[in-house]
Design a protein around this motif. Structure first.
Motif, mmCIF file in Angstrom:
data_model
loop_
_atom_site.group_PDB
_atom_site.id
_atom_site.type_symbol
_atom_site.label_atom_id
_atom_site.label_comp_id
_atom_site.label_asym_id
_atom_site.label_seq_id
_atom_site.Cartn_x
_atom_site.Cartn_y
_atom_site.Cartn_z
ATOM 1 N N GLN A 22 -9.577 -1.094 -0.285
ATOM 2 C CA GLN A 22 -9.120 -2.411 0.112
ATOM 3 C C GLN A 22 -9.239 -3.878 -1.038
ATOM 4 O O GLN A 22 -8.674 -4.826 -0.644
ATOM 5 C CB GLN A 22 -11.153 -3.594 0.900
ATOM 6 N N TYR B 269 -7.418 4.135 1.697
ATOM 7 C CA TYR B 269 -7.019 5.054 1.858
ATOM 8 C C TYR B 269 -7.721 5.330 3.167
ATOM 9 O O TYR B 269 -8.509 5.778 3.137
ATOM 10 C CB TYR B 269 -7.414 6.647 1.379
ATOM 11 N N TYR C 123 -2.437 0.964 -0.525
ATOM 12 C CA TYR C 123 -3.798 0.167 0.342
ATOM 13 C C TYR C 123 -5.053 1.729 0.007
ATOM 14 O O TYR C 123 -4.760 2.485 0.161
ATOM 15 C CB TYR C 123 -2.712 0.849 2.108
ATOM 16 N N TYR D 76 0.791 -2.057 -7.080
ATOM 17 C CA TYR D 76 0.974 -1.547 -6.388
ATOM 18 C C TYR D 76 1.223 -0.463 -8.048
ATOM 19 O O TYR D 76 0.784 -0.344 -8.800
ATOM 20 C CB TYR D 76 2.340 -2.461 -6.632
ATOM 21 N N LEU E 26 -11.715 -0.073 8.175
ATOM 22 C CA LEU E 26 -11.919 -0.975 6.758
ATOM 23 C C LEU E 26 -12.768 -1.107 5.838
ATOM 24 O O LEU E 26 -13.247 -1.007 4.220
ATOM 25 C CB LEU E 26 -11.232 -1.838 6.694
ATOM 26 N N HIS F 76 2.970 -1.018 -2.925
ATOM 27 C CA HIS F 76 1.706 -1.290 -2.311
ATOM 28 C C HIS F 76 1.079 -0.318 -2.371
ATOM 29 O O HIS F 76 0.974 0.939 -1.873
ATOM 30 C CB HIS F 76 1.979 -2.295 -2.015
ATOM 31 N N TYR G 119 -7.825 -2.835 -3.267
ATOM 32 C CA TYR G 119 -6.141 -2.743 -3.964
ATOM 33 C C TYR G 119 -5.142 -3.952 -3.141
ATOM 34 O O TYR G 119 -4.707 -4.502 -3.883
ATOM 35 C CB TYR G 119 -5.343 -1.439 -3.418
ATOM 36 N N VAL G 120 -5.994 -3.978 -1.887
ATOM 37 C CA VAL G 120 -4.599 -4.648 -1.092
ATOM 38 C C VAL G 120 -5.178 -6.419 -1.362
ATOM 39 O O VAL G 120 -3.793 -7.028 -1.684
ATOM 40 C CB VAL G 120 -4.902 -4.847 0.392
ATOM 41 N N GLU H 56 -7.329 -4.639 -8.968
ATOM 42 C CA GLU H 56 -8.161 -4.599 -7.959
ATOM 43 C C GLU H 56 -9.300 -5.693 -8.120
ATOM 44 O O GLU H 56 -9.768 -5.976 -8.960
ATOM 45 C CB GLU H 56 -8.828 -3.636 -7.412
ATOM 46 N N GLY I 45 -7.218 4.856 -2.675
ATOM 47 C CA GLY I 45 -5.881 4.354 -1.950
ATOM 48 C C GLY I 45 -4.279 5.343 -1.975
ATOM 49 O O GLY I 45 -4.980 6.500 -2.396
ATOM 50 N N THR J 33 -4.629 5.627 9.421
ATOM 51 C CA THR J 33 -3.375 4.875 8.857
ATOM 52 C C THR J 33 -2.045 6.296 8.242
ATOM 53 O O THR J 33 -1.137 5.624 8.639
ATOM 54 C CB THR J 33 -3.432 3.746 8.140
#
Length: 1054
Positions: free
Chosen positions: A388, A296, A294, A396, A381, A292, A390-391, A349, A270, A300
């Motif tokens: 993913q 990797y 995200y 954070y 993704l 946050h 993590y989101v 997670e 991430g 992006t």
């Protein structure tokens, strides 16, 4: 859950409590929990009644056995979850035999963490330029998994990022501690009030990874320049995080890894995007906040940070075992500065399907790429499902980056104060003069009293016995004879000449101090004119002195009404609104003459000059106010506004910066500074100023909310780290030095870890996401200073007597609350708009309105449209003003200010019928509008036009009680005169005349009243002043002439 790894051992599942529970048939249902695994029911809990608070205590335990050789195997634990089903027992109805149930919900518990155990670890890394443009990696390894239940202590020591320290306590850095602080003061992403509960749960209740490490690096001068440039170009800095296996190196040998093996060991890759722009703010040396995490994804990461290379993936085989590596040339290696970084990571997670991939936990989900291999296809993704998570879990990481010296020096407050003094030298207070006109008058009165006593003594010496003998029988001939004898005696004895000499010095002082005559006259005619004027003045003052010594028993002196400074301000504003600018200037200048050292008078006069677009005179007034007090924030801000309007941008920056240094919590000062930087196209500093203004506004709203809770008896103490949170903000200091900067990076505790992937966390995440979409509602403020003065179009504060101050309950444009309490402004821009409208800086308002429209917390609102209507009313653009008022009425139909301004619009455009309806609606509200004085004045005027004299009388009477002026008393007098109430009319008109004896209409109605009362002398005097002041109302003048002809007197020219 208890983890057991030996053969044939049980796995125990315990359900202790339930929270936020609601049933289908009520808020206190009867429920029980059923545990299932591998399609087998493990057991049911006892039936428990949910409390009114939505909680239930189950204390239910169930278990099953696993056996690697058969039955339930480790593979089953890896890919099969435990299901916990909550069921409600419905109440029995009449004649119902069987018990009915209903399923409320189900929790899915992933058992994979039991297999992972402590075998996995998390590593965080970032790159900074160290020597020139070469990047040096900073790594934080071996994060410690913390179980939920308690918060990390604060302060706690920071640790060295070195693993082979053997001495106990030697891994703590001396005199270095993690202090923490309130969430609201952080620069990260999770610092809003709605994030507080999430942060508290993540950093206390949930599992988390803790580093508590501090890493430092030295940046030479070229690296500092590179760091600065990179921040300016990219703004965001990538901080990578990954999970790596814990491996033990053979004793006596360094661990060696194959590159392919290391790449295969990377998982849960991430990245956090840290906004480094605050380090380019003047004087800022520290960033701390939660960011946050995200997944990797190369595209992006490159889009946000312009970085093509992954610190872990492309150079992972070096970094996993080493904490030092050579520079990595990448597009990131140009702009950088020294810093102090501290990382705390909240890692919670969850797999999208409720489970992690089974089998070998080191299996990669991202293929490794060589650093020199170009990217051909961007992974979607689906190529990073682990990242993913993590989101989905709301993961954070908390970082702190600290510099030894600020990248951008900040002007010291002393320097700003010196620059202001250079531009506007402080004006010392005027020394009290021993002489002056007042002293000359006092000396003259004293000499008159002394001489009068001496003459009385002489009179008693000569005629005392005769007066005592005759008493009250003394006739006029005797008195005249005594007078002649007294004059003869005074002249013969030389006393008359002595008295003249005694008065001479006092008269000379009056000529010099009162009339400022110190040179000879140019002509004899000028001399005679002056002597005549002086004689009249001296005789009048002699009578004043004699009346003080020997008061007249038959007739008292005529009393004069003293107008206070606040009354003069009201009169000036009244004339200003009625566009009688000449009279308004007279009142403002009279205030200045009375109190030239009062800076508020200078600010009011400057605001008036802004309205009349006399910017030069306005600037003089504001600078005069600032010279009286160079620490006065409002004067500094207004000097800055005028400097911007007159394009003196360098001076404007000095004024605004000085204001923010003197009062760092002033929202308007920071906002105006941001607007100045916007004009200068300095986006970074503009962002800094707006961010600081928003932070101060949030702190003030929170404080107002706490005060409100204390007043109502509902006190909530919100604590962080065991201490009550307080907003303590002050100006940043700065130490000048060389461009070389030392940088240290810390990685302290961070709540939440990917090893704790629980299904209930998804519900919390979704709840937080929904809450974050809600707007922050403005809280009510108990601070009376929130009440604002409206703009020139009748929206200013009306000064009234203290006993009538209850009319000032509502503030400008604010939505009226049910209790009539002003609300705290919702945005920094609306508060600035109120300040600018209050001082008539309308030229500056449109720029701020554009920001209010685009502000996430702002947008089109009732107050926004009211301000727009104001600005167009000033320009007499009635069509546009009406359009915006329609929008305002649609957004808040019950706002009295909307109807008040609507009434003014129709009144100014000549539609008095609509104005009357709007005014009547306004005064019918429970909460007063901001400009009730002018609403009463204009509504009374309309009633007089329509000959509704009784309504006019009541309306003007209310205005006289609230804020009496010449016009309110005049309206009341006219109403009473039309109702044939001559005594009341004369009293009201006399009050009006006492407040302003230059109003021709007042004299005209006094003449009419005197004519009706049959008082010829008074009627003629009033008529004389009516004509002298040039009455403009032709109809009233014609009526006056007709009444004069009817009664046969009143006009001496007949």
């Amino acid at each position: 859950m208890e983890q057991v790894l030996s053969t044939g051992r049980p796995v125990q599942i315990t359900v202790t409590d339930g929270y936020n529970l609601k049933g289908f048939k009520g808020d206190t249902p009867v429920t029980f929990i059923r545990a299932e695994f591998n399609q087998v029911v493990l057991g049911d809990s006892a039936k428990v009644t949910v409390s009114p608070e939505g909680t239930a205590k189950y204390n239910f335990m169930s278990s099953f056995e696993y056996n690697p050789e058969g039955g339930i195997t480790l593979d089953d634990l890896a890919h099969k979850p435990v299901f916990l089903t909550m069921t409600e027992v419905l109440p029995k109805e009449k004649k119902q035999k069987d018990e009915k149930t209903s399923i409320l919900g189900q929790a899915v518990v992933d058992l994979l963490p039991l297999l992972e155990g402590p075998m996995q670890n998390y590593m965080v890394g970032m790159q900074v330029p160290s020597v020139g443009e070469k990047d040096s990696p900073i790594l934080f390894k071996n994060g410690t998994l913390k179980l939920g239940g308690e918060r990390e202590p604060v302060p706690r020591p920071k640790k060295w990022p070195i693993a082979n320290i053997l001495a106990p306590g030697a891994n703590n850095i001396p005199d270095a501690f993690i202090i923490g602080g309130p969430y609201e003061e952080e620069e990260g992403e999770l610092n809003r009030p709605e994030d507080r509960e999430f942060r508290n749960q993540a950093e206390c209740i949930k599992k988390r990874i803790i580093w508590d490490l501090e890493s430092r690096c030295y940046l030479d001068p070229p690296a500092v320049v590179s760091f600065q440039k990179r921040i300016a170009d990219c703004r965001f800095w990538p901080v990578e995080i990954t999970r790596v296996p814990l491996t033990t190196a053979p004793k006596g040998k360094a661990a060696k890894f194959d590159k392919a093996d290391d790449e295969s060991q990377l998982s849960f890759h991430g990245v956090a995007y840290v906004n480094m722009v605050p380090l380019l703010y003047p004087g800022v040396k520290r960033i701390r906040g939660a960011f946050h995490v995200y997944p990797y994804l190369d595209s992006t990461v490159y889009e946000k940070t312009k970085c093509l290379f992954s610190l872990f993936r492309d150079t992972g085989h070096h970094l996993i075992q080493n904490n030092k590596i050579g520079g990595i040339n990448s597009p990131l290696s140009k702009p950088v500065v020294s810093k102090n970084l501290k990382e705390e990571k909240t890692v919670k997670e969850k797999d999208m399907e409720g489970r992690l991939r089974p089998g070998d936990l080191q299996a990669p989900s991202i293929k490794s790429q060589s650093s020199d291999t170009p990217l051909e296809v961007e992974p979607s993704l689906s190529h990073n499902p682990e990242g993913q998570q993590y989101v989905e879990a709301g993961t954070y990481i908390v970082l702190e980056i600290q510099l030894d010296r600020a990248l951008v020096p900040k002007r010291m407050p002393e320097e700003l104060a010196r620059r202001v003094k250079e531009m506007i030298p402080p004006r010392p207070p005027l020394t009290r003069r021993t002489g002056g006109a007042q002293k000359a008058m006092s000396d003259y009165h004293m000499q008159i009293k002394n001489i009068s006593r001496a003459i009385l003594d002489e009179y008693h010496r000569m005629f005392g016995k005769q007066v005592a003998k005759l008493g009250s029988d003394m006739d006029s001939e005797t008195m005249e004879e005594q007078k002649c004898l007294l004059n003869y005696e005074l002249n013969c004895s030389g006393k008359y000449f002595a008295f003249k000499e005694q008065l001479k010095h006092a008269v000379v002082k009056i000529v010099r101090e009162k009339y400022l005559k110190t040179t000879s006259f140019e002509s004899q005619e000028e001399l005679q004119t002056f002597i005549s004027e002086l004689y009249v003045f001296l005789v009048d003052q002699m009578h004043v002195a004699l009346n003080q010594t020997m008061p007249d028993d038959t007739q008292g002196a005529v009393s004069t009404i003293y107008t206070s400074s606040e009354q003069l301000r009201l009169f000036a504003f009244e004339a200003e609104v009625n566009e009688n600018f000449e009279m308004a200037a007279v009142y403002y200048e009279e205030r200045l003459v009375r109190e030239p050292q009062n800076l508020e008078h200078w600010l009011d006069y400057g605001a008036f000059c802004l309205l009349t677009e006399d910017n030069i005179k306005a600037q003089e007034c504001f600078r005069k106010a600032l010279s009286l007090n160079q620490n006065h924030i409002q004067s500094l801000l207004l000097c800055g506004v005028l400097a911007v309007l007159m394009e003196n941008y360098e001076q404007a920056e000095i004024f605004f910066e000085d204001a923010t240094c003197l009062e760092p919590t002033n929202v308007v000062a920071w906002t105006l500074l941001g607007l100045y930087y916007e004009i200068q196209n300095n986006d970074i500093r503009m962002e800094m100023a707006f961010h600081e203004a928003f932070k101060q506004l949030q702190a003030r709203m929170l404080q107002a909310q706490v005060m409100k809770q204390r007043i109502t008896g509902i006190v909530e103490y919100v604590e962080e780290g065991g201490k009550a949170e307080e907003s303590s903000l002050g100006p940043w200091g700065i130490t000048n030095g060389s461009s070389a900067t030392a940088m240290k990076v810390e990685a302290p505790a961070g709540p939440g870890a990917p090893s704790s992937i629980l299904d209930d966390f998804l519900e919390e995440s979704s709840k937080l996401q929904s809450d974050s979409r809600e707007h922050i509602l403005p809280t009510q403020s108990q601070d009376p200073t929130v009440t604002q003065k409206p703009s020139n179009i009748l929206l200013k504060e009306i000064p009234v007597k203290k006993e009538t101050s209850k009319c000032q309950d509502s503030s400008t444009f604010l939505h009226p609350s049910p209790h009539g309490v002003s609300q705290t402004p919702a945005t920094i821009f609306m508060e600035t708009i109120r300040f600018l409208m209050k001082v008539n800086a309308v030229q500056y308002v449109h720029r701020v309105l554009a920001h209010e429209l685009l502000c996430p917390q702002g947008g089109p609102s009732c107050e926004y449209y009211l301000v727009l209507a104001q600005t167009h009313l000033l320009k007499k653009d009635f069509a546009k003003a009406e359009e915006y008022l329609q929008h305002a009425a649609q957004m808040d139909y019950l706002n009295p200010n909307v109807w008040g301004v609507k009434g003014h619009l129709y009144f100014l455009s000549g539609n008095h019928a609509e104005a009357k309806a709007c005014y009547e609606r306004t005064i019918s509200f429970v909460v007063d509008a901001s400009e009730m004085h002018f609403i009463f004045l204009r509504l009374g005027h309309i009633y007089l036009e329509e000959k509704e004299y009784e309504k006019a009388k009541k309306t003007y009477l209310q205005a006289c009680k609230r804020s009496p002026t010449c016009l309110t008393w005049l309206g009341l007098g006219i109403s009473c005169y039309r109702l044939e109430e001559l005594t009341e009319a004369e009293d009201a008109l006399s009050e009006a005349n006492a407040l302003n004896n230059y109003n021709a209409e007042v004299w005209a109605y006094l003449a009419l009243v005197s004519l009706k009362a049959g008082r010829q002398l008074e009627a003629e005097q009033a008529y004389k002043y009516t004509m002298k002041l040039k009455l403009k109302d032709k109809a009233l003048l014609a009526e006056l002439h007709m009444v004069q002809e009817t009664v046969g007197f009143g006009n001496p020219s007949f």
